[in-house]
Design a protein around this motif. Structure first.
Motif, PDB file in Angstrom:
ATOM      1  N   MET A 116       4.362  -3.241  -3.858  1.00  0.00           N
ATOM      2  CA  MET A 116       2.849  -3.472  -3.299  1.00  0.00           C
ATOM      3  C   MET A 116       2.797  -4.157  -2.217  1.00  0.00           C
ATOM      4  O   MET A 116       3.624  -5.029  -1.718  1.00  0.00           O
ATOM      5  CB  MET A 116       2.362  -4.404  -4.514  1.00  0.00           C
ATOM      6  N   LYS A 117       1.718  -3.755  -1.420  1.00  0.00           N
ATOM      7  CA  LYS A 117       1.440  -4.221   0.075  1.00  0.00           C
ATOM      8  C   LYS A 117      -0.162  -4.418   0.176  1.00  0.00           C
ATOM      9  O   LYS A 117      -0.858  -3.743  -0.670  1.00  0.00           O
ATOM     10  CB  LYS A 117       1.947  -3.295   1.138  1.00  0.00           C
ATOM     11  N   VAL A 118      -0.544  -5.139   1.104  1.00  0.00           N
ATOM     12  CA  VAL A 118      -2.112  -5.318   1.153  1.00  0.00           C
ATOM     13  C   VAL A 118      -2.210  -4.988   2.846  1.00  0.00           C
ATOM     14  O   VAL A 118      -1.356  -5.237   3.626  1.00  0.00           O
ATOM     15  CB  VAL A 118      -2.422  -6.904   0.862  1.00  0.00           C
ATOM     16  N   LYS A 119      -3.234  -4.641   3.111  1.00  0.00           N
ATOM     17  CA  LYS A 119      -3.726  -4.618   4.585  1.00  0.00           C
ATOM     18  C   LYS A 119      -5.204  -5.127   4.664  1.00  0.00           C
ATOM     19  O   LYS A 119      -6.122  -4.897   3.789  1.00  0.00           O
ATOM     20  CB  LYS A 119      -3.800  -3.026   4.790  1.00  0.00           C
ATOM     21  N   ILE A 120      -5.612  -6.168   5.634  1.00  0.00           N
ATOM     22  CA  ILE A 120      -6.700  -6.633   5.724  1.00  0.00           C
ATOM     23  C   ILE A 120      -7.362  -6.135   6.832  1.00  0.00           C
ATOM     24  O   ILE A 120      -6.788  -6.097   7.929  1.00  0.00           O
ATOM     25  CB  ILE A 120      -6.283  -8.261   5.605  1.00  0.00           C
ATOM     26  N   PHE A 121      -8.666  -6.024   6.727  1.00  0.00           N
ATOM     27  CA  PHE A 121      -9.700  -5.682   7.897  1.00  0.00           C
ATOM     28  C   PHE A 121     -10.722  -6.522   7.802  1.00  0.00           C
ATOM     29  O   PHE A 121     -11.169  -7.024   6.874  1.00  0.00           O
ATOM     30  CB  PHE A 121     -10.243  -3.926   7.349  1.00  0.00           C
ATOM     31  N   ASP A 122     -11.031  -6.870   9.125  1.00  0.00           N
ATOM     32  CA  ASP A 122     -12.182  -7.900   9.408  1.00  0.00           C
ATOM     33  C   ASP A 122     -12.872  -7.011  10.725  1.00  0.00           C
ATOM     34  O   ASP A 122     -12.246  -7.363  11.799  1.00  0.00           O
ATOM     35  CB  ASP A 122     -11.615  -9.207   9.415  1.00  0.00           C
ATOM     36  N   ALA A 159      -5.695   7.573   6.890  1.00  0.00           N
ATOM     37  CA  ALA A 159      -5.277   8.920   7.670  1.00  0.00           C
ATOM     38  C   ALA A 159      -3.822   8.964   8.168  1.00  0.00           C
ATOM     39  O   ALA A 159      -3.309   9.798   8.389  1.00  0.00           O
ATOM     40  CB  ALA A 159      -6.370   9.276   8.780  1.00  0.00           C
ATOM     41  N   GLU A 160      -3.528   7.655   8.320  1.00  0.00           N
ATOM     42  CA  GLU A 160      -2.186   7.614   8.902  1.00  0.00           C
ATOM     43  C   GLU A 160      -1.059   8.250   7.862  1.00  0.00           C
ATOM     44  O   GLU A 160      -0.072   8.910   8.470  1.00  0.00           O
ATOM     45  CB  GLU A 160      -1.743   6.131   9.427  1.00  0.00           C
ATOM     46  N   ASN A 161      -1.221   7.686   6.683  1.00  0.00           N
ATOM     47  CA  ASN A 161      -0.230   8.272   5.908  1.00  0.00           C
ATOM     48  C   ASN A 161      -0.817   8.357   4.503  1.00  0.00           C
ATOM     49  O   ASN A 161      -1.803   7.837   4.063  1.00  0.00           O
ATOM     50  CB  ASN A 161       1.037   7.288   5.767  1.00  0.00           C
ATOM     51  N   GLU A 162      -0.122   9.201   3.578  1.00  0.00           N
ATOM     52  CA  GLU A 162      -0.611   9.182   2.239  1.00  0.00           C
ATOM     53  C   GLU A 162      -0.092   8.045   1.549  1.00  0.00           C
ATOM     54  O   GLU A 162       1.042   7.643   1.343  1.00  0.00           O
ATOM     55  CB  GLU A 162       0.054  10.473   1.559  1.00  0.00           C
ATOM     56  N   ARG A 163      -0.995   7.192   0.919  1.00  0.00           N
ATOM     57  CA  ARG A 163      -0.678   5.970   0.138  1.00  0.00           C
ATOM     58  C   ARG A 163      -1.402   6.124  -1.357  1.00  0.00           C
ATOM     59  O   ARG A 163      -2.342   6.359  -1.718  1.00  0.00           O
ATOM     60  CB  ARG A 163      -1.249   4.753   0.973  1.00  0.00           C
ATOM     61  N   GLU A 164      -0.688   5.163  -2.194  1.00  0.00           N
ATOM     62  CA  GLU A 164      -1.226   5.149  -3.382  1.00  0.00           C
ATOM     63  C   GLU A 164      -2.113   3.848  -3.380  1.00  0.00           C
ATOM     64  O   GLU A 164      -1.794   2.954  -3.407  1.00  0.00           O
ATOM     65  CB  GLU A 164      -0.237   5.026  -4.532  1.00  0.00           C
ATOM     66  N   ILE A 165      -3.408   3.964  -3.533  1.00  0.00           N
ATOM     67  CA  ILE A 165      -4.296   2.993  -3.216  1.00  0.00           C
ATOM     68  C   ILE A 165      -4.672   2.347  -4.931  1.00  0.00           C
ATOM     69  O   ILE A 165      -4.951   2.992  -5.689  1.00  0.00           O
ATOM     70  CB  ILE A 165      -5.636   3.364  -2.860  1.00  0.00           C
ATOM     71  N   ILE A 166      -4.417   1.086  -5.129  1.00  0.00           N
ATOM     72  CA  ILE A 166      -4.059   0.333  -6.213  1.00  0.00           C
ATOM     73  C   ILE A 166      -5.929  -0.125  -6.277  1.00  0.00           C
ATOM     74  O   ILE A 166      -6.426  -0.037  -7.221  1.00  0.00           O
ATOM     75  CB  ILE A 166      -3.071  -0.939  -6.390  1.00  0.00           C
ATOM     76  N   ASP A 167      -6.255  -0.766  -5.188  1.00  0.00           N
ATOM     77  CA  ASP A 167      -7.630  -1.565  -5.302  1.00  0.00           C
ATOM     78  C   ASP A 167      -8.276  -1.606  -3.865  1.00  0.00           C
ATOM     79  O   ASP A 167      -7.508  -1.777  -2.754  1.00  0.00           O
ATOM     80  CB  ASP A 167      -7.501  -2.783  -6.115  1.00  0.00           C
TER      81      ASP A 167
END
Length: 56
Positions: free
Chosen positions: A1-7, A23-31
Motif C-alpha cells: 500500500m502506498k500514499v500520494k499527497i497533493f497540496d 493517468a500515469e498508470n492503472e492503480r488500485e485506488i483504496i481511498d
C-alpha cells in the motif's frame, strides 16, 4: 500500500494534479481523502486544497 499527497492553492490545480497522477498508470485506488483549509494573512485569504490518495 502506498500514499500520494497533493497540496494546491486552487481547486482546479488540485483536480489537474490528481488526474495527471491517475493517468500515469492503472492503480488500485483504496481511498481518497480531501480537505480544504483557509487562513487569513493581513487582509488576504489563503486557501489550501489537499488530497491524499491511498493505493496499491
Amino acid at each position: 500500500m502506498k500514499v500520494k499527497i497533493f497540496d494546491e492553492n486552487h481547486e482546479k490545480d488540485l483536480e489537474q494534479s490528481i488526474n495527471e497522477f491517475l493517468a500515469e498508470n492503472e492503480r488500485e485506488i483504496i481511498d481518497i481523502k480531501f480537505e480544504t483549509a483557509i487562513s487569513v494573512f493581513s487582509e488576504e485569504q489563503i486557501y489550501c486544497f489537499s488530497a491524499m490518495i491511498i493505493y496499491k
